[in-house]
Design an enzyme around this catalytic site. Structure first.
Site, mmCIF file in Angstrom:
data_model
loop_
_atom_site.group_PDB
_atom_site.id
_atom_site.type_symbol
_atom_site.label_atom_id
_atom_site.label_comp_id
_atom_site.label_asym_id
_atom_site.label_seq_id
_atom_site.Cartn_x
_atom_site.Cartn_y
_atom_site.Cartn_z
ATOM 1 N N ASN A 38 31.694 41.324 22.214
ATOM 2 C CA ASN A 38 32.969 41.596 22.773
ATOM 3 C C ASN A 38 34.034 42.074 21.987
ATOM 4 O OD1 ASN A 38 34.135 41.480 25.491
ATOM 5 N ND2 ASN A 38 35.146 39.318 25.086
ATOM 6 N N ASN A 83 30.418 44.319 36.996
ATOM 7 C CA ASN A 83 31.015 45.688 37.365
ATOM 8 C C ASN A 83 30.501 46.663 38.452
ATOM 9 O OD1 ASN A 83 32.021 45.407 34.913
ATOM 10 N ND2 ASN A 83 30.750 46.618 33.745
ATOM 11 N N HIS A 100 28.883 41.837 41.853
ATOM 12 C CA HIS A 100 30.313 41.695 42.589
ATOM 13 C C HIS A 100 30.332 42.892 43.643
ATOM 14 C CE1 HIS A 100 32.120 39.069 39.345
ATOM 15 N NE2 HIS A 100 31.561 38.388 40.271
ATOM 16 N N GLY A 112 31.067 42.251 26.892
ATOM 17 C CA GLY A 112 32.326 42.839 27.534
ATOM 18 C C GLY A 112 32.941 42.287 28.677
ATOM 19 N N TYR A 132 40.693 51.186 46.209
ATOM 20 C CA TYR A 132 39.276 51.313 45.994
ATOM 21 C C TYR A 132 39.222 52.845 45.955
ATOM 22 C CZ TYR A 132 38.567 46.465 45.589
ATOM 23 O OH TYR A 132 38.478 45.201 44.998
HETATM 24 C C1 BV8 Z 1 33.170 32.473 44.435
HETATM 25 C C2 BV8 Z 1 35.043 42.551 42.365
HETATM 26 C C3 BV8 Z 1 32.486 30.805 45.892
HETATM 27 C C4 BV8 Z 1 36.459 43.334 42.746
HETATM 28 C C5 BV8 Z 1 35.461 40.632 41.128
HETATM 29 C C6 BV8 Z 1 34.753 27.853 39.732
HETATM 30 C C7 BV8 Z 1 33.471 28.187 40.077
HETATM 31 C C8 BV8 Z 1 33.269 28.905 41.093
HETATM 32 C C9 BV8 Z 1 34.449 29.813 41.565
HETATM 33 C C10 BV8 Z 1 35.745 29.581 40.912
HETATM 34 C C11 BV8 Z 1 35.816 28.685 39.957
HETATM 35 N N1 BV8 Z 1 37.254 28.551 39.567
HETATM 36 C C12 BV8 Z 1 37.816 29.754 40.513
HETATM 37 C C13 BV8 Z 1 36.872 30.159 41.247
HETATM 38 C C14 BV8 Z 1 37.138 31.254 42.048
HETATM 39 C C15 BV8 Z 1 37.103 32.536 41.552
HETATM 40 C C16 BV8 Z 1 37.303 33.005 39.892
HETATM 41 O O1 BV8 Z 1 36.536 32.758 39.054
HETATM 42 N N2 BV8 Z 1 38.623 32.936 39.909
HETATM 43 C C17 BV8 Z 1 39.222 33.028 38.428
HETATM 44 C C18 BV8 Z 1 40.207 34.113 38.274
HETATM 45 C C19 BV8 Z 1 39.432 31.581 37.844
HETATM 46 N N3 BV8 Z 1 35.576 33.235 41.676
HETATM 47 C C20 BV8 Z 1 35.359 33.761 43.090
HETATM 48 O O2 BV8 Z 1 36.145 33.885 43.936
HETATM 49 C C21 BV8 Z 1 34.134 34.299 43.185
HETATM 50 N N4 BV8 Z 1 33.300 33.826 44.153
HETATM 51 O O3 BV8 Z 1 33.199 31.633 43.556
HETATM 52 O O4 BV8 Z 1 32.704 32.256 45.723
HETATM 53 C C22 BV8 Z 1 32.005 30.558 47.161
HETATM 54 C C23 BV8 Z 1 31.201 29.482 47.416
HETATM 55 C C24 BV8 Z 1 30.828 29.511 48.951
HETATM 56 C C25 BV8 Z 1 31.275 30.314 49.748
HETATM 57 C C26 BV8 Z 1 31.751 31.451 49.595
HETATM 58 C C27 BV8 Z 1 32.511 31.678 48.099
HETATM 59 C C28 BV8 Z 1 33.689 35.850 43.270
HETATM 60 C C29 BV8 Z 1 34.536 36.524 41.891
HETATM 61 C C30 BV8 Z 1 34.296 38.083 42.276
HETATM 62 C C31 BV8 Z 1 35.675 38.506 42.209
HETATM 63 N N5 BV8 Z 1 35.373 40.080 42.295
HETATM 64 N N6 BV8 Z 1 35.215 42.223 41.159
HETATM 65 C C32 BV8 Z 1 36.648 44.466 41.927
HETATM 66 O O5 BV8 Z 1 36.096 44.842 40.992
HETATM 67 O O6 BV8 Z 1 37.617 45.390 42.536
HETATM 68 S S1 BV8 Z 1 35.965 39.994 39.663
HETATM 69 C C33 BV8 Z 1 36.485 41.115 38.390
HETATM 70 O O7 BV8 Z 1 36.892 40.337 37.369
HETATM 71 C C34 BV8 Z 1 35.583 42.035 37.990
HETATM 72 O O8 BV8 Z 1 34.439 42.286 38.700
HETATM 73 C C35 BV8 Z 1 35.085 41.399 36.826
HETATM 74 O O9 BV8 Z 1 33.535 41.109 37.002
HETATM 75 C C36 BV8 Z 1 35.743 40.132 36.635
HETATM 76 C C37 BV8 Z 1 35.899 39.587 35.182
HETATM 77 O O10 BV8 Z 1 36.310 40.766 34.495
HETATM 78 P P1 BV8 Z 1 35.709 41.266 33.218
HETATM 79 O O11 BV8 Z 1 34.697 41.922 33.766
HETATM 80 O O12 BV8 Z 1 35.344 40.138 32.340
HETATM 81 O O13 BV8 Z 1 36.933 42.001 32.441
HETATM 82 P P2 BV8 Z 1 38.035 41.660 31.877
HETATM 83 O O14 BV8 Z 1 39.158 42.638 31.874
HETATM 84 O O15 BV8 Z 1 38.408 40.348 32.362
HETATM 85 O O16 BV8 Z 1 37.530 41.509 30.681
HETATM 86 C C38 BV8 Z 1 37.180 42.513 29.899
HETATM 87 C C39 BV8 Z 1 36.398 42.176 28.551
HETATM 88 O O17 BV8 Z 1 35.942 43.080 27.699
HETATM 89 C C40 BV8 Z 1 37.495 41.681 27.541
HETATM 90 O O18 BV8 Z 1 37.066 40.413 26.988
HETATM 91 C C41 BV8 Z 1 37.744 42.646 26.475
HETATM 92 O O19 BV8 Z 1 38.007 42.153 25.041
HETATM 93 C C42 BV8 Z 1 36.397 43.297 26.389
HETATM 94 N N7 BV8 Z 1 36.315 44.641 26.020
HETATM 95 C C43 BV8 Z 1 37.229 45.580 26.281
HETATM 96 N N8 BV8 Z 1 36.871 46.795 25.622
HETATM 97 C C44 BV8 Z 1 35.823 46.556 25.074
HETATM 98 C C45 BV8 Z 1 35.406 45.281 25.260
HETATM 99 N N9 BV8 Z 1 34.170 44.768 24.890
HETATM 100 C C46 BV8 Z 1 33.215 45.459 24.171
HETATM 101 N N10 BV8 Z 1 33.704 46.649 23.926
HETATM 102 C C47 BV8 Z 1 34.845 47.304 24.387
HETATM 103 N N11 BV8 Z 1 34.866 48.599 24.232
#
Ligand code: BV8
Length: 241
Positions: free
Chosen positions: A202, A92, A109, A177, A53
């Site tokens: 996106n 973000n 987040h 995004g 971080y």
């Molecule tokens: C929780 C902080 C419950 C860290 C992040 C079902 C329901 C609920 C939860 C879950 C579930 N299944 C699984 C889970 C658990 C988990 C989860 O979702 N896992 C995934 C991997 C399956 N979720 C969690 O753990 C969440 N918490 O559910 O808690 C709970 C209940 C009770 C009590 C306690 C807890 C917490 C999730 C938060 C994790 N932290 N970030 C940090 O930043 O260091 S997540 C991290 O990935 C980022 O913050 C971001 O938000 C997230 C997703 O990434 P994106 O932003 O989408 O980025 P990515 O690179 O993936 O995609 C970029 C996109 O942009 C692409 O599509 C690309 O094509 C596009 N792009 C690129 N360039 C451009 C563009 N678009 C336009 N213009 C451009 N130029």
């Protein structure tokens, strides 16, 4: 007056020079997500996580990272509307939306430029490196009792009640995004009311693209202004405002 909810992900900051999470084979700046973005990862190697971080915080604070035209277009759009009809939810942890002028922002987040006390949960503005020797801002005798104010996997995102209240009542939900891979954010579109206009902006298809009524495919700096013009026509707003 239409109620608008905007959800942004890493893609909106990509053109500001901040790498997305899944841009490069799912590694996060060379790390596996489990080792740098989970409470378990922090417990097992706090130094590695704090350094991960620190690198991102330094990059965010460098002069070559600035809000881009998509951040600015969203801020100007919000400014043209009554205050309570617009909510910007961002996944973000950068501060580019706020620096672009957005007001009603929910960083669900967490925030890279804030620290949290491990003992009390108190949150502080934080722009420096954070190490295991960093003194607590209020208790100089306490060392290494801080963590980044970031929501890691397995932790509850912030302001979920406010978020859900806005989504179930909105007339327009636009997702910009994000790959639609992380929940609960990826499920927000499913919570919108039946008559809501659901729009995705996106670079390519996201996992939840099928849930949207319309898609604007391309870079956010080009597609966000195009979408806002389409919104103004659809809701009868003067396109020049
Ligand atoms: C929780 C902080 C419950 C860290 C992040 C079902 C329901 C609920 C939860 C879950 C579930 N299944 C699984 C889970 C658990 C988990 C989860 O979702 N896992 C995934 C991997 C399956 N979720 C969690 O753990 C969440 N918490 O559910 O808690 C709970 C209940 C009770 C009590 C306690 C807890 C917490 C999730 C938060 C994790 N932290 N970030 C940090 O930043 O260091 S997540 C991290 O990935 C980022 O913050 C971001 O938000 C997230 C997703 O990434 P994106 O932003 O989408 O980025 P990515 O690179 O993936 O995609 C970029 C996109 O942009 C692409 O599509 C690309 O094509 C596009 N792009 C690129 N360039 C451009 C563009 N678009 C336009 N213009 C451009 N130029």
């Amino acid at each position: 007056m239409p109620k608008i909810v905007v959800l942004t992900g890493a893609g909106i900051s990509a053109e500001s020079g901040i790498p997305t999470f899944r841009g490069s084979d799912g590694l996060w700046e060379g790390h596996r997500i489990e080792e740098v973005a989970t409470p378990e990862g922090f417990r097992s190697n706090p130094g590695l996580v704090l350094d991960f971080y620190n690198q991102r915080r330094r990059k965010l604070l460098s002069s070559d990272v600035q809000p881009n035209a998509a951040h600015v277009a969203i801020a100007n759009w919000e400014a043209s509307l009554p205050q309570n009809d617009f909510l910007l939810i961002t996944q973000n942890v950068d501060d580019l939306h706020v620096r672009a002028g957005s007001k009603n922002v929910v960083p669900m987040h967490g925030e890279l430029l804030k620290a949290r006390c491990l003992d009390t949960g108190a949150v502080f503005p934080w722009c420096d490196d954070m190490t295991l020797q960093t003194p607590h801002p209020e208790r100089a005798d306490l060392l290494g009792r801080l963590r980044p104010h970031i929501v890691w996997f397995g932790e509850m995102p912030l302001e979920m009640e406010q978020i859900e209240e806005a989504i179930i009542d909105c007339d327009c939900f636009v997702s910009i995004g994000t790959s639609g891979k992380v929940y609960p954010a990826a499920g927000f579109v499913q919570m919108t009311p039946r008559e809501c206009w659901r729009v995705e902006i996106n670079l390519d298809n996201a996992d939840n693209s099928g849930a949207f009524d319309d898609s604007f495919v391309g870079r956010a700096t080009e597609q966000v202004p195009r979408f806002i013009d389409a919104w103004k026509q659809r809701f009868g707003f003067d396109a020049t405002s």
